[in-house]
Design a protein around this motif. Structure first.
Motif: not given
Length: 664
Positions: A536-561
């Motif tokens: 979703a973040a990448q879609a917004v960046l592409d839409e506004l002309g900032f698609g060249h900016l690197p984006v990454v999601g930070a998710a906790k593991g299955p056991n939040r460890d």
């Protein structure tokens, strides 16, 4: 004509003519860059001579001054009647503008003080960061909140006043109403003023007075009075009280034995020494009161590169004592500051008594000064090691992130976004910024979600990103027409619903102020969440002309460890091992974004649940609402109170109390 080697001066001839017309009089001068930003504030008893000296032979200038001169494009000056007025004005301008090339006391606005509320019936002693003219007494400043907490803990152990960290007015009134003290009374850390009959106003205020005397270094007087009271208690066969006083005397004597540093005279003095290396400087201050060392605080200075030692001392004295709660009669230094007589006159005006600056060459004061210098050097070594370790860890973590995410360069500026809500209500977004691996709190931003209903974190994240990068377009002057202008599900731009295409193209055309800081783009964007948030973040960046900016999601593991990094469109996440330096940095950034978001969410939720019912009641305005909340603490407590108790609150009437009781 002066040697105007500065590349920033647009018209050297006109600049030199202005310099020639500067009066030979005392005052303050301000060097500015091409954008009008103040670079340096200085003072002189002869402005023209001092200002023209900057444009003499470059070999006669320090490296720091040459760098300053290279950026000078303009100047201002303010005439004063005396050199003392110039000193005070310079000090105030430095404090206001914090120029890049001045020596600055680091974070001088946030130093903590000890506050004693003598104006209250049952005074409190606690820490504060503001000195007000409110009848209270202040001691400080201290270099850190930790040193204040240690001092308050010691004072509470010796004099048993209201616990400094756990006795709010609400708690005090609750125990007074219940007629039972808290545990601090049982463990002899409080005299129990909350319960009538446990102590008198006179006895309690005597404890507060003794705490003040202790902070002033007048502990011998306290000991004499305690010994006298112990003897009286023993003579009247009050052995339990005598034993209590005996233990208090022993504790105080133990502290005094550690404090005693001067063998001759009950003198009050501040002993100040500094250590400097590689552009860093630490000043160590010993606070000696009544011949006893009651405190030692290290202070960090900024902008000390190539600065003369006498100027460094002068800048520290003016900035430190401008906010100091008290000034001793004797200030001991390693060398005289610039214009020592002017500094002394200013200190005498602030302190209301005679102040002398001394530079000892031998004897007890010189030994104490050498001890302060060794402490300053030790503190500087500790800080340099800490800075070095922090810098090395940050570079290692950023390098690892660059390699893991295949970035074109080190992610110097990282922005992280998080969403917070409770079952879809009071949804907010937060943006935190880390630069060089360290938080830059001045760039933090928070967003109240306007267009998303219910618990939809992905849509809320998209709104936040659209608003942030629309502002980037505005700041860069590149705002384009909105591709989704007809989509009712997309939020409008962050302009004031501008319908004129020209206004959309250039918000300045409508006279709107644009914050230029939004123009600074991140090297990496982190969003809290996994694949849905990253895509979703990448879609917004592409839409506004900032698609060249690197984006990454930070998710906790299955056991939040653990933390997994999810790239947009990637089939599987990047799992960060426990030993990864990048893991600790990402975790720190993500947790900071979560903290910032949830604190804003709780603030909004608290206002809505706590204040709204009162705000809707006729006759309950902001002042009455504040008084009611201060007195009762919660709506439940108000519901349980009688009409008479509600009417007794300052500002309330019996009629308003009846209406409040009926509606609650």
């Amino acid at each position: 004509m002066s040697k105007l080697s500065s590349n920033a001066i647009h018209d050297p001839q006109a600049f030199d003519e202005r310099l020639r017309n500067v009066p030979q009089a005392p005052g303050v001068y301000l060097w500015k860059d091409a954008n009008g930003k103040i670079l340096y504030v200085g003072k002189s008893k002869s402005l023209r001579e001092r200002m023209r000296s900057y444009f003499g032979a470059p070999r006669g200038l320090s490296g720091k001054t040459r760098r300053l001169v290279a950026q000078i494009a303009d100047f201002d000056y303010i005439l004063t009647t005396t050199e003392l007025e110039a000193l005070v004005l310079e000090m105030n301008l430095i404090k206001q503008h914090r120029p890049k090339y001045n020596v600055l006391l680091k974070d001088d606005k946030s130093y903590p003080y000890i506050k004693i509320t003598l104006q209250e019936t049952w005074p409190r002693i606690f820490t504060t960061r503001k000195v007000l003219d409110d009848g209270a007494r202040y001691f400080g400043p201290f270099a850190s909140a930790g040193s204040v907490r240690a001092t308050l803990k010691l004072l509470n152990k010796l004099f048993h006043f209201r616990p400094p960290f756990d006795c709010s007015d609400v708690k005090f009134e609750r125990h007074r109403k219940a007629g039972k003290p808290c545990m601090y009374y049982d463990i002899r850390r409080c005299l129990g003023p909350c319960v009538p009959g446990l102590t008198s106003v006179e006895e309690y205020r005597k404890a507060i007075s003794d705490a003040c005397l202790f902070l002033e270094g007048k502990s011998e007087q306290i000991l004499r009075e305690l010994r006298h009271k112990m003897q009286q208690a023993a003579d009247t066969l009050e052995f339990e009280r005598a034993a209590y006083l005996r233990d208090q005397i022993a504790a105080l004597e133990k502290v005094l034995e550690r404090q005693r540093v001067l063998k001759t005279g009950a003198t009050d003095q501040d002993v100040i020494a500094f250590a400097r290396e590689d552009g860093s400087a630490v000043v160590q201050v010993f606070f000696v009161r009544g011949g006893k060392l009651i405190g030692a605080e290290p202070f960090t200075l900024e902008g000390t590169d190539d600065t003369d030692s006498r100027e460094l001392i002068t800048q520290f004295l003016t900035q430190f004592y401008d906010s100091a709660a008290s000034i001793p009669s004797d200030i001991v230094l390693a060398e005289h500051p610039e214009e020592a007589e002017i500094i002394e006159r200013w200190l005498e005006q602030k302190g209301g008594h005679r102040v002398s600056i001394t530079v000892p060459r031998r004897g007890e004061k010189k030994q104490l000064l050498d001890l302060a210098a060794r402490n300053a050097a030790q503190k500087l070594d500790e800080l340099r090691l800490k800075w070095l370790n922090t810098s090395q860890r940050a570079i290692g973590a950023l390098t690892e992130l660059q390699q893991l995410l295949d970035l074109p360069g080190l992610p110097h500026r990282i922005e992280c976004y998080d969403i917070s809500n409770t079952q879809g209500t009071h949804t907010v977004g937060a943006m935190v910024v880390f630069v060089g691996g360290a938080p830059r709190k001045s760039d933090y931003r928070r967003f109240k979600i306007k267009t998303v209903a219910g618990a939809n974190d992905v849509a809320a994240l998209q709104e936040v990103l659209r608003r942030r990068f629309r502002r980037a377009q505005q700041a860069q002057g590149e705002l384009v027409a909105i591709a989704h202008a007809g989509d009712a599900h997309q939020p409008p731009p962050d302009l004031a619903d501008a319908s004129d295409p020209a206004a959309l193209a250039d918000p300045r055309a409508e006279g709107q102020e644009v914050d230029e800081r939004w123009a600074e783009l991140p090297d990496l964007i982190i969003v809290d969440g996994g694949k849905p948030q990253a895509n979703a973040a990448q879609a917004v960046l592409d839409e506004l002309g900032f698609g060249h900016l690197p984006v990454v999601g930070a998710a906790k593991g299955p056991n939040r460890d653990r933390f997994d990094l999810q790239l947009p469109g990637a089939p599987a996440p990047i799992v960060l091992p426990r030993s990864s330096t990048a893991l600790h940095l990402v975790q720190q950034i993500d947790e900071e974004a979560h903290r910032f978001a949830i604190s804003y969410h709780r603030n909004l939720r608290g206002k809505a649940t706590f204040a709204s019912p009162l705000a809707e009641i006729p006759g309950i305005g902001p002042k009455r609402k504040q008084a009611l909340l201060k007195r009762f603490g919660s709506l439940d407590a108000m519901r349980q109170a009688s009409v008479e108790e509600l009417a007794a609150v300052p500002g309330m009437t019996h009629r308003a109390a009846e209406e409040l009781k009926r509606l609650l």
